[in-house]
Design an enzyme around this catalytic site. Structure first.
Site, mmCIF file in Angstrom:
data_model
loop_
_atom_site.group_PDB
_atom_site.id
_atom_site.type_symbol
_atom_site.label_atom_id
_atom_site.label_comp_id
_atom_site.label_asym_id
_atom_site.label_seq_id
_atom_site.Cartn_x
_atom_site.Cartn_y
_atom_site.Cartn_z
ATOM 1 N N TRP A 149 0.825 -1.222 0.000
ATOM 2 C CA TRP A 149 0.000 0.000 0.000
ATOM 3 C C TRP A 149 0.854 1.266 0.000
ATOM 4 O O TRP A 149 0.344 2.369 -0.119
ATOM 5 C CB TRP A 149 -0.935 -0.003 1.221
ATOM 6 N N LYS A 150 2.149 1.125 0.187
ATOM 7 C CA LYS A 150 3.061 2.287 0.254
ATOM 8 C C LYS A 150 2.525 3.290 1.282
ATOM 9 O O LYS A 150 1.914 2.874 2.269
ATOM 10 C CB LYS A 150 3.226 2.920 -1.128
ATOM 11 N N HIS A 156 12.679 -2.499 -1.285
ATOM 12 C CA HIS A 156 11.844 -2.008 -2.391
ATOM 13 C C HIS A 156 12.635 -0.922 -3.132
ATOM 14 O O HIS A 156 13.400 -0.175 -2.523
ATOM 15 C CB HIS A 156 10.535 -1.441 -1.829
ATOM 16 N N GLU A 187 11.922 1.893 -4.090
ATOM 17 C CA GLU A 187 11.778 3.252 -3.533
ATOM 18 C C GLU A 187 12.689 3.429 -2.320
ATOM 19 O O GLU A 187 13.218 4.516 -2.075
ATOM 20 C CB GLU A 187 10.299 3.518 -3.184
ATOM 21 N N SER A 197 3.224 -2.820 -12.077
ATOM 22 C CA SER A 197 2.026 -2.602 -12.898
ATOM 23 C C SER A 197 1.174 -3.859 -13.096
ATOM 24 O O SER A 197 0.486 -3.985 -14.106
ATOM 25 C CB SER A 197 2.390 -1.976 -14.250
ATOM 26 N N GLY A 234 1.231 -2.965 -6.233
ATOM 27 C CA GLY A 234 1.165 -1.641 -5.623
ATOM 28 C C GLY A 234 -0.194 -1.012 -5.845
ATOM 29 O O GLY A 234 -1.185 -1.351 -5.194
ATOM 30 N N GLY A 235 -0.265 -0.116 -6.827
ATOM 31 C CA GLY A 235 -1.475 0.682 -7.085
ATOM 32 C C GLY A 235 -2.779 -0.114 -7.092
ATOM 33 O O GLY A 235 -3.756 0.285 -6.438
HETATM 34 C C1 PEP Z 1 5.394 -1.776 -6.092
HETATM 35 O O1 PEP Z 1 5.641 -0.603 -5.827
HETATM 36 O O2 PEP Z 1 5.865 -2.699 -5.410
HETATM 37 C C2 PEP Z 1 4.525 -2.044 -7.228
HETATM 38 C C3 PEP Z 1 4.522 -3.241 -7.746
HETATM 39 O O3 PEP Z 1 3.782 -0.986 -7.692
HETATM 40 P P1 PEP Z 1 2.727 -0.976 -8.918
HETATM 41 O O4 PEP Z 1 1.960 -2.277 -8.849
HETATM 42 O O5 PEP Z 1 1.867 0.203 -8.651
HETATM 43 O O6 PEP Z 1 3.521 -0.878 -10.155
#
Ligand code: PEP
Length: 239
Positions: A12-13, A91, A93, A203, A224-225
């Site tokens: 969920w960041k 991660h 980030e 993604s 993620g998103g």
């Molecule tokens: C993530 O940040 O671990 C990730 C997979 O993000 P997203 O699915 O939004 O690309």
């Protein structure tokens, strides 16, 4: 051939709220995949109390230290006290925005393992590295500097997340995912006897999840998103 049992982890960041946790309280996928939700630290208690008990709770980071004068840090043992079972480590980030090196990532993974948490260790190349045909080299370097140093008897998960695919809507093609996952699996088999689950992240969404999880050696997804929307995440957990 499709392996039926997958690990689906939600990152969920720095998003989410008590409201979002409540929305997930009646979450009921039909498939029996392993589901892990990693909310921000402040929502760990609510997640434990309100989410259905089959959902495992993960954190998004932990300190490499156990305790002491490290203002703002949270140790793996503190997470364990909150009934956390998994923790994301390294991660992209954290690597880019917080300067985490492979050595720090290894130490964090060790700290997690010492507190009986399962680390989900993230690796992946940048777009520049991909364009320079250095993907496999970068993965080897990251694995050698972190994952490969872990005691072979310990339990952990690897997440392959091409950095250029995170939050961009871009994903590698099927052959690229097949190649990277096989490469990671082969490399890990040099150090570890047991099958280490290798998740794909970047993604992943309700539309592409079935295709990605049917690729050989993809042990699940790190999302993620799309994990912030309960309908999308439900579809992903049913893939
Ligand atoms: C993530 O940040 O671990 C990730 C997979 O993000 P997203 O699915 O939004 O690309």
């Amino acid at each position: 051939m499709k392996n039926n049992h997958k690990i689906i982890a939600a990152n969920w960041k720095m998003n989410g709220s008590e409201e979002l946790i409540k929305e997930f309280s009646k979450f009921a996928p039909e498939k029996h995949n392993d589901i892990i939700i990693c909310p921000p630290f402040t929502l760990l208690d609510s997640a434990k109390t309100l989410l259905p008990s089959f959902i495992k709770i993960g954190a998004q980071n932990c300190s490499e230290k156990n305790n002491g004068p490290f203002t703002g840090e949270i140790s793996a043992s503190m997470l364990q006290e909150k009934s956390v079972t998994h923790v994301l480590i390294g991660h992209s980030e954290r690597r880019t925005l917080f300067n985490e090196t492979d050595d720090v990532i290894y130490k964090k993974a060790e700290a997690a393992i010492c507190s009986k948490l399962t680390p989900i260790i993230c690796i992946g190349e940048t777009l520049l590295e991909k364009k320079a045909n250095k993907t496999l080299q970068v993965l080897d370097y990251q694995i050698d500097g972190s994952v490969a140093k872990i005691n072979p008897h310990e339990k952990f998960i690897v997440a392959y997340e091409p950095i250029w695919a995170i939050g961009t809507g871009l994903i590698p093609n099927e052959n690229e995912i097949k190649e990277t996952h096989l490469h990671i699996k082969t490399k890990l088999s040099q150090n570890f006897n047991t099958d280490i689950p290798i998740l794909y992240g970047g993604s992943a969404n309700a539309e592409n999840c079935s295709q990605i999880t049917s690729i050989k050696n993809v042990g699940g997804l790190l999302v993620g998103g799309a994990s912030l929307n309960q309908h999308d995440f439900l579809a992903i957990c049913n893939c």
